[in-house]
Design an enzyme around this catalytic site. Structure first.
Site, PDB file in Angstrom:
ATOM      1  N   GLU A   1       0.817  -1.219   0.000  1.00 37.57           N
ATOM      2  CA  GLU A   1       0.000   0.000   0.000  1.00 37.57           C
ATOM      3  C   GLU A   1       0.851   1.269   0.000  1.00 37.57           C
ATOM      4  OE1 GLU A   1      -3.690  -0.208   2.315  1.00 37.57           O
ATOM      5  OE2 GLU A   1      -3.133   1.718   3.174  1.00 37.57           O
ATOM      6  N   ASP A   2       1.941   1.277   0.728  1.00 32.43           N
ATOM      7  CA  ASP A   2       2.667   2.527   0.968  1.00 32.43           C
ATOM      8  C   ASP A   2       4.078   2.594   0.392  1.00 32.43           C
ATOM      9  OD1 ASP A   2       0.481   3.552   2.333  1.00 32.43           O
ATOM     10  OD2 ASP A   2       1.154   2.790   4.270  1.00 32.43           O
TER      11      ASP A   2
HETATM   12  P1  NDP Z   1      -5.685   9.231   6.758  1.00 27.46           P
HETATM   13  O1  NDP Z   1      -5.998   7.962   6.054  1.00 27.46           O
HETATM   14  O2  NDP Z   1      -5.215  10.384   5.979  1.00 27.46           O
HETATM   15  O3  NDP Z   1      -4.633   8.995   7.902  1.00 27.46           O
HETATM   16  C1  NDP Z   1      -4.825   7.969   8.822  1.00 27.46           C
HETATM   17  C2  NDP Z   1      -3.825   6.869   8.559  1.00 27.46           C
HETATM   18  O4  NDP Z   1      -2.518   7.383   8.707  1.00 27.46           O
HETATM   19  C3  NDP Z   1      -3.954   5.746   9.531  1.00 27.46           C
HETATM   20  O5  NDP Z   1      -4.925   4.820   9.099  1.00 27.46           O
HETATM   21  C4  NDP Z   1      -2.553   5.191   9.540  1.00 27.46           C
HETATM   22  O6  NDP Z   1      -2.535   4.306   8.415  1.00 27.46           O
HETATM   23  C5  NDP Z   1      -1.661   6.394   9.244  1.00 27.46           C
HETATM   24  N1  NDP Z   1      -0.953   7.059  10.357  1.00 27.46           N
HETATM   25  C6  NDP Z   1       0.300   7.584  10.277  1.00 27.46           C
HETATM   26  N2  NDP Z   1       0.651   8.181  11.411  1.00 27.46           N
HETATM   27  C7  NDP Z   1      -0.366   8.047  12.271  1.00 27.46           C
HETATM   28  C8  NDP Z   1      -0.566   8.459  13.622  1.00 27.46           C
HETATM   29  N3  NDP Z   1       0.355   9.125  14.323  1.00 27.46           N
HETATM   30  N4  NDP Z   1      -1.746   8.178  14.211  1.00 27.46           N
HETATM   31  C9  NDP Z   1      -2.699   7.508  13.511  1.00 27.46           C
HETATM   32  N5  NDP Z   1      -2.568   7.076  12.234  1.00 27.46           N
HETATM   33  C10 NDP Z   1      -1.396   7.339  11.598  1.00 27.46           C
HETATM   34  O7  NDP Z   1      -6.939   9.669   7.620  1.00 27.46           O
HETATM   35  P2  NDP Z   1      -8.421   9.765   7.175  1.00 27.46           P
HETATM   36  O8  NDP Z   1      -8.474  10.222   5.791  1.00 27.46           O
HETATM   37  O9  NDP Z   1      -9.054   8.500   7.566  1.00 27.46           O
HETATM   38  O10 NDP Z   1      -8.996  10.903   8.095  1.00 27.46           O
HETATM   39  C11 NDP Z   1      -9.753  10.591   9.256  1.00 27.46           C
HETATM   40  C12 NDP Z   1     -11.161  11.068   9.121  1.00 27.46           C
HETATM   41  O11 NDP Z   1     -11.166  12.463   8.901  1.00 27.46           O
HETATM   42  C13 NDP Z   1     -11.893  10.416   7.980  1.00 27.46           C
HETATM   43  O12 NDP Z   1     -13.041   9.769   8.494  1.00 27.46           O
HETATM   44  C14 NDP Z   1     -12.235  11.531   7.009  1.00 27.46           C
HETATM   45  O13 NDP Z   1     -13.598  11.485   6.634  1.00 27.46           O
HETATM   46  C15 NDP Z   1     -11.980  12.770   7.786  1.00 27.46           C
HETATM   47  N6  NDP Z   1     -11.226  13.753   7.026  1.00 27.46           N
HETATM   48  C16 NDP Z   1     -11.159  15.015   7.497  1.00 27.46           C
HETATM   49  C17 NDP Z   1     -10.420  15.956   6.860  1.00 27.46           C
HETATM   50  C18 NDP Z   1     -10.328  17.284   7.478  1.00 27.46           C
HETATM   51  O14 NDP Z   1      -9.539  18.084   7.055  1.00 27.46           O
HETATM   52  N7  NDP Z   1     -11.103  17.562   8.510  1.00 27.46           N
HETATM   53  C19 NDP Z   1      -9.715  15.674   5.599  1.00 27.46           C
HETATM   54  C20 NDP Z   1      -9.791  14.324   5.214  1.00 27.46           C
HETATM   55  C21 NDP Z   1     -10.527  13.420   5.908  1.00 27.46           C
HETATM   56  P3  NDP Z   1      -1.573   3.020   8.225  1.00 27.46           P
HETATM   57  O15 NDP Z   1      -1.866   2.003   9.216  1.00 27.46           O
HETATM   58  O16 NDP Z   1      -1.877   2.575   6.813  1.00 27.46           O
HETATM   59  O17 NDP Z   1      -0.224   3.590   8.351  1.00 27.46           O
END
Ligand code: NDP
Ligand code: ZN
Length: 177
Positions: free
Chosen positions: A66-67
Site C-alpha cells: 500500500e505505501d
Molecule cells: P488518513 O488515512 O489520511 O490517515 C490515517 C492513517 O494514517 C492511519 O490509518 C494510519 O494508516 C496512518 N498514520 C500515520 N501516522 C499516524 C498516527 N500518528 N496516528 C494515527 N494514524 C497514523 O486519515 P483519514 O483520511 O481517515 O482521516 C480521518 C477522518 O477524517 C476520515 O473519516 C475523514 O472522513 C476525515 N477527514 C477530514 C479531513 C479534514 O480536514 N477535517 C480531511 C480528510 C478526511 P496506516 O496504518 O496505513 O499507516
C-alpha cells in the site's frame, strides 16, 4: 521449526524496514515508519499470544504494497503465497478515491480470512493508540473523532476472531478524544 520461524520474522522485519526506510509516521516527532509494523507484530505476538509466524510476518509487511513500491509478485517470490495473500487482503486499492476506500474497508472486513482479520484488528488498535497518544499535529478534534468512529465500524466486521485482541481494541477505542 522455531529457528526457521525466527528467521522468517527477522527477514520480514528487515525487508519492511528497508522498504519503509524513507517514510515517517504522521505524529509530531515523525517517528520512523517501521515502528508501526513492529508495533502490530509485537501486539499480536506478545499481547495476543499469536504464534503463527506467517501471520506475524504478514503484520510486519502489511503496509509494504500500500505505501511503498513493493509489488505482490515481489512478496510472493520472497515470502510465498500465504503471507502475500494476507498482505493483499489488508491492502487498499489506491486507485480508488479515499472515501470509497474507507467504505470498502467497512464492507470487506467481515469477509476477510481469520489471518487478515487478526492483522486488521492489530492495525486499527495500534492506529487508535497512536491517535490518542501521538496524533498528527494538523488533525483537529473532529477529524480524530471521525477516525475513531470509522475504525469502530470496520472492527464491527472483524468480531468473533480473537476475544483478547478485540478487548485490546476496545481499550484503545476508549481513548476517543
Ligand atoms: P488518513 O488515512 O489520511 O490517515 C490515517 C492513517 O494514517 C492511519 O490509518 C494510519 O494508516 C496512518 N498514520 C500515520 N501516522 C499516524 C498516527 N500518528 N496516528 C494515527 N494514524 C497514523 O486519515 P483519514 O483520511 O481517515 O482521516 C480521518 C477522518 O477524517 C476520515 O473519516 C475523514 O472522513 C476525515 N477527514 C477530514 C479531513 C479534514 O480536514 N477535517 C480531511 C480528510 C478526511 P496506516 O496504518 O496505513 O499507516
Ligand atoms: Zn498500518
Amino acid at each position: 521449526k522455531a529457528t526457521s520461524d525466527i528467521a522468517l520474522i527477522l527477514k520480514a522485519a528487515s525487508f519492511a524496514a528497508h522498504k519503509h526506510r524513507d517514510q515517517r509516521r504522521k505524529d509530531a516527532e515523525a517517528t520512523p515508519y517501521i515502528n508501526h509494523p513492529l508495533a502490530l507484530a509485537s501486539l499480536l505476538a506478545d499481547v495476543a499470544g499469536i504464534t503463527d509466524a506467517e501471520v506475524l510476518a504478514a503484520a510486519l509487511l502489511h503496509d509494504t504494497i500500500e505505501d511503498t513500491l513493493t509489488t505482490a509478485d515481489e512478496l510472493r517470490a520472497t515470502f510465498g503465497e500465504r503471507i502475500t495473500s494476507i498482505v493483499l487482503e489488508v491492502t487498499d486499492d489506491k486507485s480508488l478515491p479515499k472515501a470509497e476506500r474507507k467504505k470498502l474497508q467497512e464492507v470487506h472486513a467481515a469477509h476477510a480470512s481469520r489471518e487478515a482479520k487478526l492483522v486488521k484488528l492489530a492495525d486499527k488498535t495500534c492506529n487508535l493508540r497512536d491517535l490518542a497518544a501521538t496524533p498528527p499535529p494538523d488533525w483537529d478534534l473532529a477529524r480524530r473523532r471521525e477516525y475513531f468512529d470509522w475504525a469502530q465500524r470496520v472492527v464491527t466486521g472483524l468480531r468473533g476472531t480473537h476475544a483478547g485482541l478485540e478487548a485490546l481494541f476496545e481499550r484503545a477505542a476508549d481513548g476517543r478524544p
